[in-house]
Each structure stands twice: as structure tokens, then as C-alpha cells.
Design a protein around this motif. Structure first.
Motif, PDB file in Angstrom:
ATOM      1  N   LEU A   1       7.740  -5.057  -3.007  1.00 12.42           N
ATOM      2  CA  LEU A   1       7.059  -5.883  -2.005  1.00 12.42           C
ATOM      3  C   LEU A   1       5.658  -6.276  -2.459  1.00 12.42           C
ATOM      4  O   LEU A   1       4.876  -5.440  -2.913  1.00 12.42           O
ATOM      5  CB  LEU A   1       6.985  -5.149  -0.671  1.00 12.42           C
ATOM      6  N   GLU A   2       5.383  -7.563  -2.345  1.00 13.17           N
ATOM      7  CA  GLU A   2       4.080  -8.140  -2.652  1.00 13.17           C
ATOM      8  C   GLU A   2       3.715  -9.131  -1.559  1.00 13.17           C
ATOM      9  O   GLU A   2       4.581  -9.614  -0.823  1.00 13.17           O
ATOM     10  CB  GLU A   2       4.107  -8.939  -3.956  1.00 13.17           C
ATOM     11  N   ILE A   3       2.431  -9.452  -1.510  1.00 13.03           N
ATOM     12  CA  ILE A   3       1.961 -10.564  -0.681  1.00 13.03           C
ATOM     13  C   ILE A   3       1.057 -11.409  -1.574  1.00 13.03           C
ATOM     14  O   ILE A   3       0.363 -10.881  -2.439  1.00 13.03           O
ATOM     15  CB  ILE A   3       1.249 -10.064   0.591  1.00 13.03           C
ATOM     16  N   ALA A   4       1.110 -12.711  -1.417  1.00 10.33           N
ATOM     17  CA  ALA A   4       0.367 -13.633  -2.276  1.00 10.33           C
ATOM     18  C   ALA A   4      -0.791 -14.242  -1.493  1.00 10.33           C
ATOM     19  O   ALA A   4      -0.592 -14.759  -0.393  1.00 10.33           O
ATOM     20  CB  ALA A   4       1.296 -14.732  -2.778  1.00 10.33           C
ATOM     21  N   ARG A   5      -1.986 -14.168  -2.086  1.00 12.75           N
ATOM     22  CA  ARG A   5      -3.186 -14.719  -1.445  1.00 12.75           C
ATOM     23  C   ARG A   5      -3.809 -15.771  -2.374  1.00 12.75           C
ATOM     24  O   ARG A   5      -4.051 -15.493  -3.549  1.00 12.75           O
ATOM     25  CB  ARG A   5      -4.169 -13.602  -1.160  1.00 12.75           C
ATOM     26  N   PRO A   6      -4.070 -16.963  -1.847  1.00  9.00           N
ATOM     27  CA  PRO A   6      -4.598 -18.045  -2.692  1.00  9.00           C
ATOM     28  C   PRO A   6      -6.013 -17.768  -3.188  1.00  9.00           C
ATOM     29  O   PRO A   6      -6.755 -16.978  -2.597  1.00  9.00           O
ATOM     30  CB  PRO A   6      -4.573 -19.257  -1.757  1.00  9.00           C
ATOM     31  N   ILE A   7      -6.375 -18.453  -4.263  1.00  8.74           N
ATOM     32  CA  ILE A   7      -7.716 -18.373  -4.844  1.00  8.74           C
ATOM     33  C   ILE A   7      -8.196 -19.791  -5.082  1.00  8.74           C
ATOM     34  O   ILE A   7      -7.445 -20.640  -5.572  1.00  8.74           O
ATOM     35  CB  ILE A   7      -7.702 -17.578  -6.168  1.00  8.74           C
ATOM     36  N   GLU A   8      -9.445 -20.039  -4.733  1.00 14.95           N
ATOM     37  CA  GLU A   8     -10.041 -21.356  -4.968  1.00 14.95           C
ATOM     38  C   GLU A   8     -11.383 -21.171  -5.661  1.00 14.95           C
ATOM     39  O   GLU A   8     -12.212 -20.380  -5.214  1.00 14.95           O
ATOM     40  CB  GLU A   8     -10.236 -22.106  -3.649  1.00 14.95           C
ATOM     41  N   ILE A   9     -11.564 -21.899  -6.745  1.00 16.49           N
ATOM     42  CA  ILE A   9     -12.825 -21.908  -7.474  1.00 16.49           C
ATOM     43  C   ILE A   9     -13.327 -23.343  -7.426  1.00 16.49           C
ATOM     44  O   ILE A   9     -12.613 -24.272  -7.814  1.00 16.49           O
ATOM     45  CB  ILE A   9     -12.643 -21.435  -8.933  1.00 16.49           C
ATOM     46  N   GLY A  10     -14.542 -23.537  -6.942  1.00 22.37           N
ATOM     47  CA  GLY A  10     -15.090 -24.877  -6.758  1.00 22.37           C
ATOM     48  C   GLY A  10     -15.409 -25.580  -8.076  1.00 22.37           C
ATOM     49  O   GLY A  10     -15.090 -25.091  -9.168  1.00 22.37           O
ATOM     50  N   GLU A  11     -16.065 -26.695  -7.942  1.00 21.00           N
ATOM     51  CA  GLU A  11     -16.439 -27.514  -9.099  1.00 21.00           C
ATOM     52  C   GLU A  11     -17.663 -26.937  -9.798  1.00 21.00           C
ATOM     53  O   GLU A  11     -18.541 -26.342  -9.155  1.00 21.00           O
ATOM     54  CB  GLU A  11     -16.734 -28.943  -8.657  1.00 21.00           C
TER      55      GLU A  11
ATOM     56  N   LYS B   1       0.815  -1.222   0.000  1.00 22.15           N
ATOM     57  CA  LYS B   1       0.000   0.000   0.000  1.00 22.15           C
ATOM     58  C   LYS B   1       0.846   1.268   0.000  1.00 22.15           C
ATOM     59  O   LYS B   1       0.414   2.310  -0.461  1.00 22.15           O
ATOM     60  CB  LYS B   1      -0.941   0.026   1.217  1.00 22.15           C
ATOM     61  N   GLU B   2       2.053   1.189   0.533  1.00 21.95           N
ATOM     62  CA  GLU B   2       2.943   2.345   0.597  1.00 21.95           C
ATOM     63  C   GLU B   2       3.791   2.401  -0.676  1.00 21.95           C
ATOM     64  O   GLU B   2       4.289   1.385  -1.145  1.00 21.95           O
ATOM     65  CB  GLU B   2       3.874   2.228   1.809  1.00 21.95           C
ATOM     66  N   ALA B   3       3.990   3.628  -1.199  1.00 19.79           N
ATOM     67  CA  ALA B   3       4.780   3.797  -2.424  1.00 19.79           C
ATOM     68  C   ALA B   3       6.191   3.231  -2.269  1.00 19.79           C
ATOM     69  O   ALA B   3       6.707   2.578  -3.186  1.00 19.79           O
ATOM     70  CB  ALA B   3       4.843   5.268  -2.812  1.00 19.79           C
ATOM     71  N   ALA B   4       6.815   3.442  -1.127  1.00 21.65           N
ATOM     72  CA  ALA B   4       8.176   2.938  -0.908  1.00 21.65           C
ATOM     73  C   ALA B   4       8.198   1.405  -0.955  1.00 21.65           C
ATOM     74  O   ALA B   4       9.135   0.809  -1.499  1.00 21.65           O
ATOM     75  CB  ALA B   4       8.731   3.432   0.422  1.00 21.65           C
ATOM     76  N   GLY B   5       7.163   0.769  -0.417  1.00 19.02           N
ATOM     77  CA  GLY B   5       7.074  -0.692  -0.473  1.00 19.02           C
ATOM     78  C   GLY B   5       6.914  -1.195  -1.902  1.00 19.02           C
ATOM     79  O   GLY B   5       7.515  -2.200  -2.286  1.00 19.02           O
ATOM     80  N   ARG B   6       6.115  -0.481  -2.695  1.00 18.20           N
ATOM     81  CA  ARG B   6       5.951  -0.871  -4.102  1.00 18.20           C
ATOM     82  C   ARG B   6       7.262  -0.696  -4.858  1.00 18.20           C
ATOM     83  O   ARG B   6       7.643  -1.552  -5.655  1.00 18.20           O
ATOM     84  CB  ARG B   6       4.838  -0.061  -4.757  1.00 18.20           C
TER      85      ARG B   6
END
Length: 185
Positions: A126-136, A117-122
Motif C-alpha cells: 500500500l502506497e499513497i501518491a502526493r504531487p510535487i510542484e516546483i515553481g519557475e 505506516k503499518e507494517a501489514a500495509g507495507r
């Protein structure tokens, strides 16, 4: 790998996407995607050979139309008879699991990565990874965008152009930006 940027990414911690090891993995995936997108359809089959080798899993009858793009490919897990139509992008910095019989329309975008979220971090990558699940047996309409950390339940429908920022219950239809339910069960 302990303490590496790849390990941080896999653990769902903030990591630096500019890391040389991660860049090497992305280059390997780009090469496989290039092959997949360049082979004549009869020669490519359902999934190009190099891409199929890199995927976390691809069930029987899973198909990815060209063109396709992904970040790493090893975090993508496809059930049987999953269909990704032309133009799909999967930024698989975290696990992307798509259940059997699920259909993705053209140009569906799946984004696990979230930038700082901070410009200096970008600027530091810096990133964070969040999983995604799509059902059947879900159906994701063309040009829909699915953001990290979301779970879409079995039998759900995501309308064309929807931006999914929250979980979608099984057998629910969502539309809009942000996606909201219009039909349940």
C-alpha cells in the motif's frame, strides 16, 4: 480504469503498488530510461526519444542528463529550459511539475510515494501518491530530497543535501534536514 489501482493512485487514494497494470507501466518507463541512459550524448540529445514520448510534457530546451531514473514518466511535466543534472530520481506516482528555467543539481531525489505506516500495509504494497510542484527559476542543490505534497515557489533555492518536507515560499532559501528558511525574499 474506474476502481483500478492506477485510478486510485491518480486520485491520491491508497493503492497497491504491486498491481500488474502498474508494473507494466513501470517496465515501459524503465525501458525508456534505459534507452535515455545508454544512448551516446549526441544521439540522445536533451532527452532520449522514448523517454520524451512518455513524459507528461517537456518544454523547449528541457534537458535531462544521464543517468536518470523515474517510476512512470507520464506524471512528469517540465517547463522550458528545465535542467535535471546527472543522477536525478523522480518517483512520479503523482504529478511532478517543474517550472520553466528551474535547475536541479546532481542526485536530486523527488519522492511522491509514501508507504503505509503499518507494517501489514507495507507488506501488502500500500502506497499513497502526493504531487510535487516546483515553481519557475528555482534552484535545487545537489543531493536534495523533496517529499510528496510539497510546493516550492518561484525563485526559491533549496540548499545541497536539504530534505524538503514542507512548502517553500517563493524567493526563499532553505537548508538542512528538515529544510528550514535562512533567507526570504
Amino acid at each position: 480504469m474506474a476502481g483500478s489501482e492506477r485510478a486510485k493512485m491518480a486520485a491520491g487514494e491508497w493503492y497497491c503498488c504491486l498491481d500488474p497494470e502498474l508494473e507494466t507501466l513501470r517496465i515501459t518507463a524503465r525501458d525508456a530510461v534505459f534507452e535515455h541512459n545508454s544512448l551516446p550524448p549526441r544521439q540522445r540529445g536533451d532527452i532520449g526519444p522514448a523517454l520524451r514520448t512518455l513524459l507528461g510534457a517537456a518544454g523547449a530546451g528541457a534537458r535531462i542528463e544521464a543517468p536518470f531514473h523515474c517510476a512512470y514518466s507520464f506524471n512528469i511535466f517540465l517547463g522550458g529550459r528545465v535542467f535535471l543534472n546527472a543522477g536525478c530520481t523522480v518517483l512520479d506516482t503523482a504529478s511532478v511539475r517543474i517550472g520553466s528555467g528551474t535547475l536541479l543539481g546532481p542526485n536530486v531525489q523527488i519522492y511522491c510515494a509514501e508507504h503505509h505506516k503499518e507494517a501489514a500495509g507495507r507488506q501488502a504494497g500500500l502506497e499513497i501518491a502526493r504531487p510535487i510542484e516546483i515553481g519557475e527559476h528555482a534552484w535545487i542543490g545537489g543531493n536534495a530530497i523533496i517529499l510528496g505534497g510539497v510546493r516550492i515557489g518561484d525563485g526559491a533555492i533549496v540548499g545541497a543535501g536539504a530534505v524538503v518536507t514542507r512548502n517553500v515560499a517563493a524567493n526563499t532559501t532553505v537548508v538542512g534536514n528538515p529544510a528550514r528558511p535562512i533567507r526570504r525574499g
